[in-house]
Design a protein around this motif. Structure first.
Motif, PDB file in Angstrom:
ATOM      1  N   PRO A  52       8.624  16.099  -2.250  1.00 22.38           N
ATOM      2  CA  PRO A  52       9.376  14.835  -2.282  1.00 22.38           C
ATOM      3  C   PRO A  52       9.646  14.362  -3.715  1.00 22.38           C
ATOM      4  CG  PRO A  52       7.569  14.655  -0.735  1.00 22.38           C
ATOM      5  CD  PRO A  52       7.376  15.952  -1.477  1.00 22.38           C
ATOM      6  N   CYS A  65      12.044   1.190  -0.056  1.00 24.23           N
ATOM      7  CA  CYS A  65      11.892   1.739   1.302  1.00 24.23           C
ATOM      8  C   CYS A  65      12.746   1.005   2.333  1.00 24.23           C
ATOM      9  CB  CYS A  65      10.434   1.739   1.720  1.00 24.23           C
ATOM     10  SG  CYS A  65       9.819   0.102   2.059  1.00 24.23           S
ATOM     11  N   ARG A 116      10.401  11.160  -6.264  1.00 20.51           N
ATOM     12  CA  ARG A 116      10.193   9.716  -6.392  1.00 20.51           C
ATOM     13  C   ARG A 116      10.640   9.267  -7.791  1.00 20.51           C
ATOM     14  NH1 ARG A 116       9.662  10.317  -1.791  1.00 20.51           N
ATOM     15  NH2 ARG A 116       8.059   9.591  -0.355  1.00 20.51           N
ATOM     16  N   ASN A 126       7.001   4.066   6.827  1.00 16.48           N
ATOM     17  CA  ASN A 126       6.936   2.687   6.312  1.00 16.48           C
ATOM     18  C   ASN A 126       7.979   1.754   6.924  1.00 16.48           C
ATOM     19  OD1 ASN A 126       9.246   3.345   4.809  1.00 16.48           O
ATOM     20  ND2 ASN A 126       8.017   4.008   3.083  1.00 16.48           N
ATOM     21  N   ALA A 134      -3.564   6.851  -7.222  1.00 15.38           N
ATOM     22  CA  ALA A 134      -4.488   7.704  -6.441  1.00 15.38           C
ATOM     23  C   ALA A 134      -4.784   8.985  -7.216  1.00 15.38           C
ATOM     24  CB  ALA A 134      -3.872   8.042  -5.085  1.00 15.38           C
ATOM     25  N   SER A 173      11.636  -3.642  -1.656  1.00 13.90           N
ATOM     26  CA  SER A 173      11.190  -2.310  -2.082  1.00 13.90           C
ATOM     27  C   SER A 173      12.282  -1.296  -1.725  1.00 13.90           C
ATOM     28  CB  SER A 173       9.902  -1.971  -1.327  1.00 13.90           C
ATOM     29  OG  SER A 173       9.721  -0.580  -1.285  1.00 13.90           O
ATOM     30  N   LYS A 177      14.245   9.137  -2.882  1.00 20.00           N
ATOM     31  CA  LYS A 177      14.771   7.755  -2.891  1.00 20.00           C
ATOM     32  C   LYS A 177      15.034   7.286  -4.325  1.00 20.00           C
ATOM     33  CE  LYS A 177      10.191   5.859  -1.773  1.00 20.00           C
ATOM     34  NZ  LYS A 177       9.446   4.808  -1.118  1.00 20.00           N
ATOM     35  N   ILE A 221       6.776  15.206  -6.564  1.00 12.46           N
ATOM     36  CA  ILE A 221       5.353  14.849  -6.557  1.00 12.46           C
ATOM     37  C   ILE A 221       4.555  15.940  -7.286  1.00 12.46           C
ATOM     38  CG2 ILE A 221       3.339  14.458  -5.050  1.00 12.46           C
ATOM     39  CD1 ILE A 221       5.400  12.076  -5.259  1.00 12.46           C
ATOM     40  N   VAL A 229      -4.078  17.278  -3.437  1.00 15.64           N
ATOM     41  CA  VAL A 229      -2.906  16.389  -3.503  1.00 15.64           C
ATOM     42  C   VAL A 229      -2.233  16.442  -2.126  1.00 15.64           C
ATOM     43  CG1 VAL A 229      -0.831  15.804  -4.808  1.00 15.64           C
ATOM     44  CG2 VAL A 229      -2.671  17.070  -5.930  1.00 15.64           C
ATOM     45  N   TRP A 230      -1.751  15.291  -1.665  1.00 13.64           N
ATOM     46  CA  TRP A 230      -1.218  15.216  -0.294  1.00 13.64           C
ATOM     47  C   TRP A 230       0.213  15.762  -0.197  1.00 13.64           C
ATOM     48  CZ3 TRP A 230      -2.395   9.366   1.011  1.00 13.64           C
ATOM     49  CH2 TRP A 230      -3.784   9.163   0.958  1.00 13.64           C
ATOM     50  N   TYR A 260       6.892  -2.113   7.287  1.00 14.47           N
ATOM     51  CA  TYR A 260       6.981  -2.817   5.993  1.00 14.47           C
ATOM     52  C   TYR A 260       8.460  -3.012   5.622  1.00 14.47           C
ATOM     53  CZ  TYR A 260       6.197  -2.854   0.802  1.00 14.47           C
ATOM     54  OH  TYR A 260       6.155  -3.128  -0.531  1.00 14.47           O
ATOM     55  N   ASN A 303       9.393   2.719  -6.884  1.00 17.73           N
ATOM     56  CA  ASN A 303       7.926   2.879  -6.954  1.00 17.73           C
ATOM     57  C   ASN A 303       7.429   2.451  -8.333  1.00 17.73           C
ATOM     58  OD1 ASN A 303       8.869   4.543  -4.733  1.00 17.73           O
ATOM     59  ND2 ASN A 303       6.844   5.448  -4.682  1.00 17.73           N
ATOM     60  N   GLY A 331       0.828  -1.202   0.000  1.00 16.56           N
ATOM     61  CA  GLY A 331       0.000   0.000   0.000  1.00 16.56           C
ATOM     62  C   GLY A 331       0.856   1.242   0.000  1.00 16.56           C
ATOM     63  N   GLY A 332       0.206   2.380  -0.102  1.00 20.01           N
ATOM     64  CA  GLY A 332       0.913   3.656  -0.129  1.00 20.01           C
ATOM     65  C   GLY A 332       1.193   4.170   1.267  1.00 20.01           C
ATOM     66  N   ILE A 333       1.550   5.430   1.333  1.00 22.11           N
ATOM     67  CA  ILE A 333       2.021   6.041   2.578  1.00 22.11           C
ATOM     68  C   ILE A 333       0.951   6.000   3.674  1.00 22.11           C
ATOM     69  CG2 ILE A 333       1.394   8.420   1.888  1.00 22.11           C
ATOM     70  CD1 ILE A 333       4.139   9.293   3.052  1.00 22.11           C
TER      71      ILE A 333
HETATM   72  C1  LIG Z   1       6.725   1.985  -3.017  1.00 24.72           C
HETATM   73  C2  LIG Z   1       6.747   2.607  -1.655  1.00 24.72           C
HETATM   74  O1  LIG Z   1       5.547   3.327  -1.422  1.00 24.72           O
HETATM   75  C3  LIG Z   1       5.345   3.889  -0.126  1.00 24.72           C
HETATM   76  O2  LIG Z   1       6.140   5.017   0.025  1.00 24.72           O
HETATM   77  P1  LIG Z   1       5.951   6.354  -0.772  1.00 24.72           P
HETATM   78  O3  LIG Z   1       6.888   6.397  -1.910  1.00 24.72           O
HETATM   79  O4  LIG Z   1       6.047   7.487   0.189  1.00 24.72           O
HETATM   80  O5  LIG Z   1       4.483   6.143  -1.352  1.00 24.72           O
HETATM   81  P2  LIG Z   1       3.229   6.889  -1.910  1.00 24.72           P
HETATM   82  O6  LIG Z   1       3.137   6.537  -3.335  1.00 24.72           O
HETATM   83  O7  LIG Z   1       2.065   6.559  -1.072  1.00 24.72           O
HETATM   84  O8  LIG Z   1       3.503   8.459  -1.713  1.00 24.72           O
HETATM   85  C4  LIG Z   1       4.489   9.169  -2.410  1.00 24.72           C
HETATM   86  C5  LIG Z   1       4.370  10.643  -2.165  1.00 24.72           C
HETATM   87  O9  LIG Z   1       3.195  11.115  -2.832  1.00 24.72           O
HETATM   88  C6  LIG Z   1       2.443  11.951  -1.955  1.00 24.72           C
HETATM   89  N1  LIG Z   1       1.038  11.946  -2.365  1.00 24.72           N
HETATM   90  C7  LIG Z   1       0.365  13.004  -2.855  1.00 24.72           C
HETATM   91  N2  LIG Z   1      -0.916  12.720  -3.059  1.00 24.72           N
HETATM   92  C8  LIG Z   1      -1.049  11.395  -2.721  1.00 24.72           C
HETATM   93  C9  LIG Z   1      -2.162  10.518  -2.742  1.00 24.72           C
HETATM   94  O10 LIG Z   1      -3.280  10.867  -3.090  1.00 24.72           O
HETATM   95  N3  LIG Z   1      -1.926   9.239  -2.339  1.00 24.72           N
HETATM   96  C10 LIG Z   1      -0.689   8.801  -1.942  1.00 24.72           C
HETATM   97  N4  LIG Z   1      -0.538   7.509  -1.586  1.00 24.72           N
HETATM   98  N5  LIG Z   1       0.370   9.647  -1.887  1.00 24.72           N
HETATM   99  C11 LIG Z   1       0.185  10.918  -2.273  1.00 24.72           C
HETATM  100  C12 LIG Z   1       2.735  11.367  -0.591  1.00 24.72           C
HETATM  101  O11 LIG Z   1       2.420  12.295   0.436  1.00 24.72           O
HETATM  102  C13 LIG Z   1       4.224  11.060  -0.707  1.00 24.72           C
HETATM  103  O12 LIG Z   1       4.974  12.240  -0.496  1.00 24.72           O
HETATM  104  C14 LIG Z   1       5.749   2.979   1.001  1.00 24.72           C
HETATM  105  O13 LIG Z   1       4.876   3.239   2.051  1.00 24.72           O
HETATM  106  C15 LIG Z   1       5.953   1.621   0.533  1.00 24.72           C
HETATM  107  O14 LIG Z   1       4.764   1.040   0.084  1.00 24.72           O
HETATM  108  C16 LIG Z   1       6.919   1.589  -0.587  1.00 24.72           C
HETATM  109  O15 LIG Z   1       7.824   0.812  -0.614  1.00 24.72           O
END
Ligand SMILES: C[C@H]1O[C@H](OP(=O)(O)OP(=O)(O)OC[C@H]2O[C@@H](n3cnc4c(=O)[nH]c(N)nc43)[C@H](O)[C@@H]2O)[C@@H](O)[C@@H](O)C1=O
Ligand SMILES: NC(=O)C1=CN([C@@H]2O[C@H](COP(=O)(O)OP(=O)(O)OC[C@H]3O[C@@H](n4cnc5c(N)ncnc54)[C@H](OP(=O)(O)O)[C@@H]3O)[C@@H](O)[C@H]2O)C=CC1
Length: 328
Positions: A223, A125, A225, A149, A199, A123, A290, A260, A217-218, A152, A181, A83-85
């Motif tokens: 950040p 992370c 990615r 995370n 999302a 992953s 990352k 982002i 958008v969160w 995980y 990602n 799952g996501g964040i």
């Molecule tokens: C692959 C990797 O994925 C997860 O880490 P993450 O890279 O932080 O994942 P994410 O895709 O959920 O978010 C990336 C960025 O995006 C921003 N953001 C904006 N708006 C939305 C939004 O609407 N949804 C989400 N989910 N994030 C949002 C969010 O705030 C963050 O800054 C790990 O928990 C773990 O699962 C892992 O290994």
């Protein structure tokens, strides 16, 4: 006990064994489904597949019975609690517990039942929150993890270590790939629990359909990615099964990172939403950056092919045909 950590341990010619029984765990997910497509494209004909309801991989006895009766020759482990964040932050017990159970059961039963080779997927992370960028494989366990995370990540680190321990003690060919990602068809488009790319695709699509003026958008948008299309990842997994047999895990990324904010603008353009973006800074940013160092995989001879722009367009087409139309 095996002597060296980097020793090669070729267990057969994977690409030539088109009739060998291959268990792809998690075959209905984003990654597992792409691996099945790739294997089928390459002529593999003997895939063993089980849905979650047919085989719950958290059940040690069921996993052992499955391996004892099916006797797969190769295993690609793409089943996990993902799952996501927000999901990672909200369900820490599931992210550590379910993942430890799945990977422990599958890795141990695969070893016990004479599987020739297993690929475990972790992953990006797993690396420290403030790892050097781009992140080399050697950065593992050199600093504190990103708190959103870490549960995980700890499970994934345990998976890498389990593969290494079985290699050392039993000379067994278990390898680990660390994808960045990912995105693509069969992704999870849940509004809260998914990763950022699906999302936003869904949120922009729904805003366009409802003639909304804005999309939330969160986080701050700052950040960075790195995104890799899942078909590239699947190609890399088959490549690793065929070409890699080492102790250390291998990074699998695209080498291309965006903020982002840039990602949101790209998704907005692909979807065709004309309104504005509103940033919800009460939501966590997660790790600031990352980008993985993909030079190890490149030196083995593998590079990705699908650009983010093409991958996004392809994914949106799939979303329209398979998610939106199914609901109508
Ligand atoms: C692959 C990797 O994925 C997860 O880490 P993450 O890279 O932080 O994942 P994410 O895709 O959920 O978010 C990336 C960025 O995006 C921003 N953001 C904006 N708006 C939305 C939004 O609407 N949804 C989400 N989910 N994030 C949002 C969010 O705030 C963050 O800054 C790990 O928990 C773990 O699962 C892992 O290994
Ligand atoms: N998506 C990404 O961005 C990234 C993913 N990865 C890794 O790739 C792998 C696959 O992820 P992804 O395809 O995105 O995840 P998905 O959530 O899309 O798919 C996971 C699959 O695992 C299955 N599964 C989950 N729990 C169980 C269980 N108890 N028993 C049997 N099957 C189960 C799911 O079945 P069901 O849906 O029926 O529960 C599903 O088919 C994971 O190891 C993940 O950590 C690594 C980096 C990034």
């Amino acid at each position: 006990m095996a002597d060296t950590t980097g020793s090669e341990m070729k267990s057969g010619s994977f690409m030539l064994e088109k009739f060998a029984k291959i268990f792809v765990a998690g075959h209905r997910g984003l990654v597992g489904s792409a691996i099945v497509r790739k294997l089928q494209d390459q002529g593999f004909t003997n895939l063993v597949l089980r849905t979650h309801s047919e085989l719950d991989l958290t059940s040690q006895s069921d996993v052992e019975s499955f391996f004892a009766s099916e006797k797969p020759v190769y295993v690609i482990l793409a089943a996990a609690k993902v799952g996501g964040i927000h999901a990672n932050n909200t369900y820490p017990a599931d992210f550590i517990g379910v993942n430890l159970q799945i990977q422990t059961n599958v890795i141990h039963s695969a070893y016990k039942n004479d599987v020739k080779k297993l690929l475990f997927l972790g992953s990006s992370c797993i690396y420290p929150k403030f790892a050097p960028q781009p992140i080399p494989e050697s950065a593992l366990l050199t600093g504190p993890l990103e708190p959103t995370n870490e549960w995980y990540a700890i499970a994934k680190i345990a998976g890498i270590k389990m593969c290494q321990a079985y290699r050392l003690q039993h000379q067994w060919d278990a390898i680990s790939g660390m994808p960045t990602n990912l995105y693509g068809q069969n992704d999870n488009f849940h509004p809260e629990n998914s990763h950022v790319l699906p999302a936003l695709m869904r949120r922009f699509h729904e805003a366009k359909a409802n003639n909304a003026d804005e999309v939330v958008v969160w986080g701050s948008g700052s950040p960075l990615r790195e995104f890799l299309h899942v078909d590239d990842l699947a190609d890399a997994c088959v490549f690793l099964m065929d070409q890699y047999s080492g102790f250390e895990h291998v990074n699998v990324g695209s080498g291309v990172e965006v903020t982002i904010k840039e990602l949101a603008e790209l998704v907005k353009e692909v979807v065709g939403f004309k309104g504005k973006l509103v940033w919800d800074c009460t939501k966590p940013d997660g790790t600031p950056r990352k980008l993985m160092d993909n030079s190890k995989l490149a030196s083995l001879g593998w590079t990705p092919k699908i650009s983010l722009k093409d991958g996004l367009s392809q994914t949106y087409e799939w979303y329209l045909e398979n998610v939106v139309q199914q609901k109508q």
